[in-house]
Design an enzyme around this catalytic site. Structure first.
Site, mmCIF file in Angstrom:
data_model
loop_
_atom_site.group_PDB
_atom_site.id
_atom_site.type_symbol
_atom_site.label_atom_id
_atom_site.label_comp_id
_atom_site.label_asym_id
_atom_site.label_seq_id
_atom_site.Cartn_x
_atom_site.Cartn_y
_atom_site.Cartn_z
ATOM 1 N N ARG A 1 15.585 -17.375 -0.133
ATOM 2 C CA ARG A 1 14.164 -17.507 -0.470
ATOM 3 C C ARG A 1 13.297 -17.842 0.743
ATOM 4 O O ARG A 1 12.237 -17.244 0.942
ATOM 5 C CB ARG A 1 13.981 -18.609 -1.516
ATOM 6 C CG ARG A 1 14.562 -18.235 -2.834
ATOM 7 C CD ARG A 1 14.909 -19.472 -3.658
ATOM 8 N NE ARG A 1 15.771 -19.071 -4.748
ATOM 9 C CZ ARG A 1 17.066 -18.803 -4.618
ATOM 10 N NH1 ARG A 1 17.664 -18.917 -3.443
ATOM 11 N NH2 ARG A 1 17.780 -18.410 -5.633
ATOM 12 N N THR A 2 13.727 -18.822 1.525
ATOM 13 C CA THR A 2 12.887 -19.278 2.628
ATOM 14 C C THR A 2 12.699 -18.145 3.636
ATOM 15 O O THR A 2 11.593 -17.845 4.066
ATOM 16 C CB THR A 2 13.514 -20.513 3.293
ATOM 17 O OG1 THR A 2 13.766 -21.485 2.282
ATOM 18 C CG2 THR A 2 12.592 -21.101 4.339
ATOM 19 N N LYS B 1 28.387 -16.391 22.091
ATOM 20 C CA LYS B 1 29.023 -16.295 23.426
ATOM 21 C C LYS B 1 28.894 -17.614 24.169
ATOM 22 O O LYS B 1 29.203 -17.702 25.350
ATOM 23 C CB LYS B 1 28.350 -15.195 24.253
ATOM 24 C CG LYS B 1 28.438 -13.812 23.662
ATOM 25 C CD LYS B 1 27.805 -12.826 24.645
ATOM 26 C CE LYS B 1 27.572 -11.469 24.023
ATOM 27 N NZ LYS B 1 26.616 -10.682 24.808
ATOM 28 N N ARG C 1 15.337 -22.483 11.059
ATOM 29 C CA ARG C 1 16.282 -23.021 10.052
ATOM 30 C C ARG C 1 17.580 -23.292 10.795
ATOM 31 O O ARG C 1 18.085 -22.424 11.516
ATOM 32 C CB ARG C 1 16.463 -21.981 8.951
ATOM 33 C CG ARG C 1 17.770 -21.954 8.185
ATOM 34 C CD ARG C 1 17.909 -22.995 7.097
ATOM 35 N NE ARG C 1 16.871 -23.030 6.117
ATOM 36 C CZ ARG C 1 17.054 -22.798 4.809
ATOM 37 N NH1 ARG C 1 18.232 -22.457 4.352
ATOM 38 N NH2 ARG C 1 16.055 -22.916 3.969
ATOM 39 N N HIS D 1 12.419 -30.250 4.959
ATOM 40 C CA HIS D 1 12.151 -28.866 4.547
ATOM 41 C C HIS D 1 10.695 -28.839 4.066
ATOM 42 O O HIS D 1 10.419 -28.701 2.873
ATOM 43 C CB HIS D 1 13.127 -28.476 3.426
ATOM 44 C CG HIS D 1 13.219 -27.017 3.154
ATOM 45 N ND1 HIS D 1 12.367 -26.086 3.726
ATOM 46 C CD2 HIS D 1 14.062 -26.305 2.365
ATOM 47 C CE1 HIS D 1 12.701 -24.890 3.292
ATOM 48 N NE2 HIS D 1 13.720 -24.997 2.468
HETATM 49 C C1 NCD Z 1 17.001 -25.246 -0.207
HETATM 50 C C2 NCD Z 1 17.555 -25.336 1.189
HETATM 51 O O1 NCD Z 1 18.159 -24.410 1.698
HETATM 52 O O2 NCD Z 1 17.346 -26.374 1.763
HETATM 53 N N1 NCD Z 1 16.818 -23.957 -0.642
HETATM 54 C C3 NCD Z 1 15.697 -23.312 -0.271
HETATM 55 O O3 NCD Z 1 15.256 -23.409 0.842
HETATM 56 N N2 NCD Z 1 15.097 -22.610 -1.235
HETATM 57 C C4 NCD Z 1 17.694 -26.050 -1.184
HETATM 58 C C5 NCD Z 1 19.159 -25.914 -1.303
HETATM 59 O O4 NCD Z 1 19.801 -25.096 -0.652
HETATM 60 O O5 NCD Z 1 19.678 -26.678 -2.089
#
Ligand code: NCD
Length: 312
Positions: free
Chosen positions: A58-59, A86, A108, A136
């Site tokens: 999703r993100t 590497k 991320r 987040h």
């Molecule tokens: C979350 C994440 O990856 O931190 N998911 C997301 O970003 N939609 C929550 C999760 O993975 O539990």
């Protein structure tokens, strides 16, 4: 109102006015997302790198869609296809990317603190798209947006955040964001899934008794069990966990008629939520959260990059 931030790394750096401006700007982007041509030229000529070093559905996809709808140029970068395999260091990777004269990096990473490091090294704007167990912030913004959309406000609402608090970066941003906006927050978890000082997160109360708190809540926010981060055995079995902390048809009857159910995704179906609750036509707002992800990420990109063109 002017936006004074260069980065979105820690939601605790943002005031109630900052968060309100982000949510209002996200609302202004709704109209663009609902017309046939879902694109505006407001960030034309800007280059954004999406550096995703950990899995994401999703993100990642909503950042990409948000960037495309704002007409940014984007580079998707990270994971096993890069020279980090590497042995290239993070600093060298960031210096290389910056040599292209980019404007922003969306990060991320499985390690907490990487977005801040990238910001210090690169000098460009950074958005934290989830770092380890830490933060987040865009998830918290999309959650606030969805809650406000359904319940008309955030101030004064009673929100229960249920489940794997100790491993949750979602919780790390959502609790302070809800508190900044005036909500009352209760953490609901088995003691083995709480950090040593749970109230240090900023919540008002902590309990292990879900059935007792459900009747009071306006929002029930279910956290995913972070199976990839569990150490030891914090609960005997997923079946027992879901009996004590899962939302199901029986618990639905304990909820207030207007209460809503959120989950950041991905759902462990049958663990945090059964199919009845996950797909509930009025209570479950999970797909609205997904859509809000595009709107708040458009707002964050736009405000952080100082977009000065009119939105429409
Ligand atoms: C979350 C994440 O990856 O931190 N998911 C997301 O970003 N939609 C929550 C999760 O993975 O539990």
């Amino acid at each position: 109102m002017a936006f004074s931030h260069k980065h979105l790394i820690d939601i605790r750096d943002y005031s109630a006015d900052d968060i309100a401006l982000l949510l209002d700007t996200a609302e202004r982007f709704r109209a663009i997302n609902e017309r046939r041509i879902k694109k505006v030229p407001v960030l034309k000529g800007y280059t954004v790198v999406n550096m995703f070093n950990e899995p994401s559905t999703r993100t990642r996809s909503s950042f990409e869609i948000a960037e495309k709808r704002l007409s940014c140029d984007t580079l998707n970068f990270g994971g096993s296809s890069t020279s980090t395999v590497k042995g290239e260091s993070l600093d060298d990777t960031v210096e290389t990317l910056c040599a292209y004269k980019i404007d922003m990096i969306v990060v991320r990473d499985k390690h907490a603190g990487v977005p801040r490091k990238v910001a210090d090294k690169s000098g460009v704007s950074v958005i934290d798209a989830g770092d380890g167990k830490h933060q987040h912030p865009t998830q918290a913004l999309l959650d606030l947006f969805t809650i406000r959309e359904h319940l008309g406000r955030i101030d004064g609402l009673k929100v229960g955040i249920v489940g794997d608090v100790s491993h949750s970066r979602v919780c790390g941003s959502l609790v302070p964001a809800l508190k900044t906006m005036g909500a009352h927050v209760t953490l609901v978890a088995p003691p083995t899934l709480l950090p040593p000082a749970p109230l240090a997160l900023g919540a008002d109360a902590v309990t292990s008794n879900l059935d007792e708190v459900l009747p009071e809540l306006d929002v029930v926010y279910m956290l995913r069990i972070q199976q990839e981060r569990l150490e030891g055995a914090p609960f005997p079995s997923l079946r027992e966990y879901s009996m004590l902390f899962g939302l199901n048809e029986r618990r639905d009857k304990l909820l207030r008629p207007e209460a809503i159910v959120c989950h950041p995704g991905p759902i462990n179906r049958g663990v945090e939520l059964d199919a009845f609750m996950a797909d509930h036509p009025t209570r479950s707002v999970i797909l609205d959260q997904v859509y809000a992800g595009v709107l708040v990420r458009m707002a964050a990109l736009y405000l952080l990059l100082g977009g000065d063109e009119s939105i429409s």
